[in-house]
Motif scaffolding. Structure first.
Motif, PDB file in Angstrom:
ATOM      1  N   SER A 258       1.028  -1.286   0.115  1.00  0.00           N
ATOM      2  CA  SER A 258      -0.035  -0.004  -0.009  1.00  0.00           C
ATOM      3  C   SER A 258       0.866   1.279  -0.006  1.00  0.00           C
ATOM      4  N   GLN A 259       0.066   2.330  -0.311  1.00  0.00           N
ATOM      5  CA  GLN A 259       1.141   3.750  -0.377  1.00  0.00           C
ATOM      6  C   GLN A 259       1.567   3.740   1.045  1.00  0.00           C
ATOM      7  N   VAL A 260       0.989   3.451   2.377  1.00  0.00           N
ATOM      8  CA  VAL A 260       1.343   3.592   3.720  1.00  0.00           C
ATOM      9  C   VAL A 260       2.611   2.711   3.763  1.00  0.00           C
ATOM     10  N   ASP A 261       2.542   1.492   3.246  1.00  0.00           N
ATOM     11  CA  ASP A 261       3.911   0.869   3.345  1.00  0.00           C
ATOM     12  C   ASP A 261       5.197   1.414   2.742  1.00  0.00           C
ATOM     13  N   ILE A 262       4.556   1.937   1.470  1.00  0.00           N
ATOM     14  CA  ILE A 262       5.876   2.729   0.925  1.00  0.00           C
ATOM     15  C   ILE A 262       6.526   3.788   1.499  1.00  0.00           C
ATOM     16  N   VAL A 263       5.608   4.768   1.883  1.00  0.00           N
ATOM     17  CA  VAL A 263       6.106   5.793   2.748  1.00  0.00           C
ATOM     18  C   VAL A 263       6.795   5.344   4.158  1.00  0.00           C
ATOM     19  N   ASP A 264       6.157   4.502   4.776  1.00  0.00           N
ATOM     20  CA  ASP A 264       6.889   4.111   5.937  1.00  0.00           C
ATOM     21  C   ASP A 264       8.323   3.562   5.560  1.00  0.00           C
ATOM     22  N   ALA A 265       8.447   2.671   4.468  1.00  0.00           N
ATOM     23  CA  ALA A 265       9.633   2.210   4.182  1.00  0.00           C
ATOM     24  C   ALA A 265      10.735   3.344   3.810  1.00  0.00           C
ATOM     25  N   ALA A 266      10.095   4.464   3.064  1.00  0.00           N
ATOM     26  CA  ALA A 266      10.889   5.572   2.784  1.00  0.00           C
ATOM     27  C   ALA A 266      11.450   6.171   4.097  1.00  0.00           C
ATOM     28  N   PHE A 267      10.530   6.403   5.065  1.00  0.00           N
ATOM     29  CA  PHE A 267      10.885   6.951   6.471  1.00  0.00           C
ATOM     30  C   PHE A 267      12.262   6.284   6.848  1.00  0.00           C
ATOM     31  N   GLU A 268      11.968   4.606   6.963  1.00  0.00           N
ATOM     32  CA  GLU A 268      12.985   3.854   7.650  1.00  0.00           C
ATOM     33  C   GLU A 268      14.118   4.300   6.806  1.00  0.00           C
ATOM     34  N   ILE A 269      14.260   4.398   5.496  1.00  0.00           N
ATOM     35  CA  ILE A 269      15.801   4.558   4.809  1.00  0.00           C
ATOM     36  C   ILE A 269      15.967   6.044   5.143  1.00  0.00           C
ATOM     37  N   LEU A 270      15.211   7.042   5.436  1.00  0.00           N
ATOM     38  CA  LEU A 270      15.633   8.265   5.848  1.00  0.00           C
ATOM     39  C   LEU A 270      16.316   8.382   7.169  1.00  0.00           C
ATOM     40  N   GLU A 271      15.726   7.481   8.202  1.00  0.00           N
ATOM     41  CA  GLU A 271      16.250   7.697   9.392  1.00  0.00           C
ATOM     42  C   GLU A 271      17.581   6.884   9.462  1.00  0.00           C
ATOM     43  N   GLN A 272      17.789   5.748   8.738  1.00  0.00           N
ATOM     44  CA  GLN A 272      18.869   5.022   8.829  1.00  0.00           C
ATOM     45  C   GLN A 272      20.225   5.400   8.012  1.00  0.00           C
ATOM     46  N   LYS A 273      19.754   5.982   6.640  1.00  0.00           N
ATOM     47  CA  LYS A 273      20.739   6.291   5.725  1.00  0.00           C
ATOM     48  C   LYS A 273      20.699   7.736   5.388  1.00  0.00           C
ATOM     49  N   GLY A 274      19.644   8.506   5.785  1.00  0.00           N
ATOM     50  CA  GLY A 274      19.698   9.852   5.457  1.00  0.00           C
ATOM     51  C   GLY A 274      19.009  10.311   4.151  1.00  0.00           C
ATOM     52  N   PHE A 275      18.696  11.776   3.850  1.00  0.00           N
ATOM     53  CA  PHE A 275      17.989  11.874   2.606  1.00  0.00           C
ATOM     54  C   PHE A 275      18.352  11.361   1.445  1.00  0.00           C
ATOM     55  N   ALA A 276      19.739  11.560   1.291  1.00  0.00           N
ATOM     56  CA  ALA A 276      20.269  11.263  -0.006  1.00  0.00           C
ATOM     57  C   ALA A 276      19.860   9.854  -0.543  1.00  0.00           C
ATOM     58  N   ALA A 277      19.735   8.861   0.513  1.00  0.00           N
ATOM     59  CA  ALA A 277      19.537   7.581   0.120  1.00  0.00           C
ATOM     60  C   ALA A 277      18.143   7.155  -0.311  1.00  0.00           C
ATOM     61  N   VAL A 278      16.933   7.978   0.237  1.00  0.00           N
ATOM     62  CA  VAL A 278      15.935   7.880  -0.005  1.00  0.00           C
ATOM     63  C   VAL A 278      15.581   7.923  -1.863  1.00  0.00           C
ATOM     64  N   SER A 279      15.093   6.984  -2.320  1.00  0.00           N
ATOM     65  CA  SER A 279      14.786   6.760  -3.652  1.00  0.00           C
ATOM     66  C   SER A 279      13.763   5.752  -4.014  1.00  0.00           C
ATOM     67  N   VAL A 280      13.190   5.740  -5.391  1.00  0.00           N
ATOM     68  CA  VAL A 280      12.165   4.857  -5.529  1.00  0.00           C
ATOM     69  C   VAL A 280      12.695   3.339  -5.705  1.00  0.00           C
TER      70      VAL A 280
ATOM     71  N   LEU B  24       8.627  17.779  13.531  1.00  0.00           N
ATOM     72  CA  LEU B  24       9.876  17.895  12.730  1.00  0.00           C
ATOM     73  C   LEU B  24      10.893  17.112  13.610  1.00  0.00           C
ATOM     74  N   ALA B  25      10.958  17.156  14.816  1.00  0.00           N
ATOM     75  CA  ALA B  25      12.257  16.645  15.646  1.00  0.00           C
ATOM     76  C   ALA B  25      11.954  15.054  15.583  1.00  0.00           C
ATOM     77  N   GLU B  26      10.935  14.523  15.617  1.00  0.00           N
ATOM     78  CA  GLU B  26      10.666  13.095  15.320  1.00  0.00           C
ATOM     79  C   GLU B  26      11.474  12.223  14.373  1.00  0.00           C
ATOM     80  N   HIS B  27      11.811  12.882  13.540  1.00  0.00           N
ATOM     81  CA  HIS B  27      12.645  12.217  12.327  1.00  0.00           C
ATOM     82  C   HIS B  27      13.924  12.873  12.047  1.00  0.00           C
ATOM     83  N   ALA B  28      14.880  12.254  12.006  1.00  0.00           N
ATOM     84  CA  ALA B  28      16.079  12.659  11.376  1.00  0.00           C
ATOM     85  C   ALA B  28      15.931  12.980   9.796  1.00  0.00           C
ATOM     86  N   GLY B  29      16.576  14.213   9.431  1.00  0.00           N
ATOM     87  CA  GLY B  29      16.193  14.348   7.920  1.00  0.00           C
ATOM     88  C   GLY B  29      14.964  15.112   7.793  1.00  0.00           C
ATOM     89  N   ALA B  30      14.149  15.287   8.761  1.00  0.00           N
ATOM     90  CA  ALA B  30      12.778  16.161   8.404  1.00  0.00           C
ATOM     91  C   ALA B  30      13.056  17.296   7.768  1.00  0.00           C
TER      92      ALA B  30
END
Length: 225
Positions: A10-32, A95-101
């Motif tokens: 679902s879209q929720v699954d995709i967005v959640d996975a994107a946030f997990e990448i954002l948290e672990q690897k940073g903004f530059a790592a977020v990609s389709v 905004l403080a809840e997510h690194a890279g927000a």
């Protein structure tokens, strides 16, 4: 061998996975492609929901702002200024809840439904305070800029503390040291260091909001009856 059943997503699954990448690897790592790999899917499956990385970013911003209770701005049991405080604090906390927000919310225009609802709520509050709608919109933009600016400073402070802790792990050294310590060159900075303005204290944050509102609203003629 027959292929297994196609995994539903679902879209929720995709967005959640994107946030997990954002948290672990940073903004530059977020990609389709990165999100597809994390979910065990092909990029084509992600493109079905989000045709571009930009579309994915905008969905992430909306998910971030969805956690702000905009409806509380309509609660007439408290004054308009208190409701401005509540909205500003809620956005800052989100905004403080997510690194890279901070990088995320500045990656494109804030024009999704939740972002627009936040702006609408602020404008309505300043109209309630007696401003003409054009001036209310100007003050709303100024307040949003203040919240984002302070949030960016606080995010930088948190990132510095995390980096410092990582570099000093196991050494027994202090984990929070200023880069410059020459008090004779920066006496005013040294004298006000106890305020910890970049550390995220709520009272300092609301102090800034109040002074901003005092200055802006005090200089704008109230709306005529």
């Amino acid at each position: 061998m027959r292929p297994g059943p196609r995994r539903s997503v679902s879209q929720v699954d995709i967005v959640d996975a994107a946030f997990e990448i954002l948290e672990q690897k940073g903004f530059a790592a977020v990609s389709v492609r990165g999100v597809a790999a994390a979910l065990g899917l092909t990029p084509t499956a992600i493109y079905t929901y989000f045709p571009s990385k930009n579309a994915l970013m905008r969905a992430m911003v909306e998910e971030l702002l969805a956690g702000v209770d905009v409806a509380a701005a309509s609660d007439a049991s408290s004054g308009w200024r208190d409701r401005v405080h509540a909205l500003a604090l809620a956005v800052r906390a989100r905004l403080a809840e997510h690194a890279g927000a901070m990088v995320l919310v500045t990656s494109g225009p804030l024009d999704g439904p939740h972002a627009l609802a936040l702006g609408e709520a602020l404008i309505r509050l300043f109209v309630e305070a007696g401003l003409p709608v054009d001036d209310a919109a100007r003050v709303a933009v100024a307040v949003r800029a203040h919240v984002l600016g302070v949030s960016a400073l606080e995010a930088a402070e948190r990132a510095g503390r995390v980096a410092e802790a990582g570099s000093d792990e196991g050494t027994g050294r202090a984990t929070s040291r200023p880069l410059w310590t020459d008090a004779s060159r920066f006496p005013l900075t040294q004298a006000t260091a106890h305020l910890a303005l970049a550390a995220g204290a709520d009272d300092e944050f609301t102090w800034g909001i109040n002074r901003l509102l005092d200055g802006l609203i005090g200089t704008v003629p109230a709306r005529s009856a």
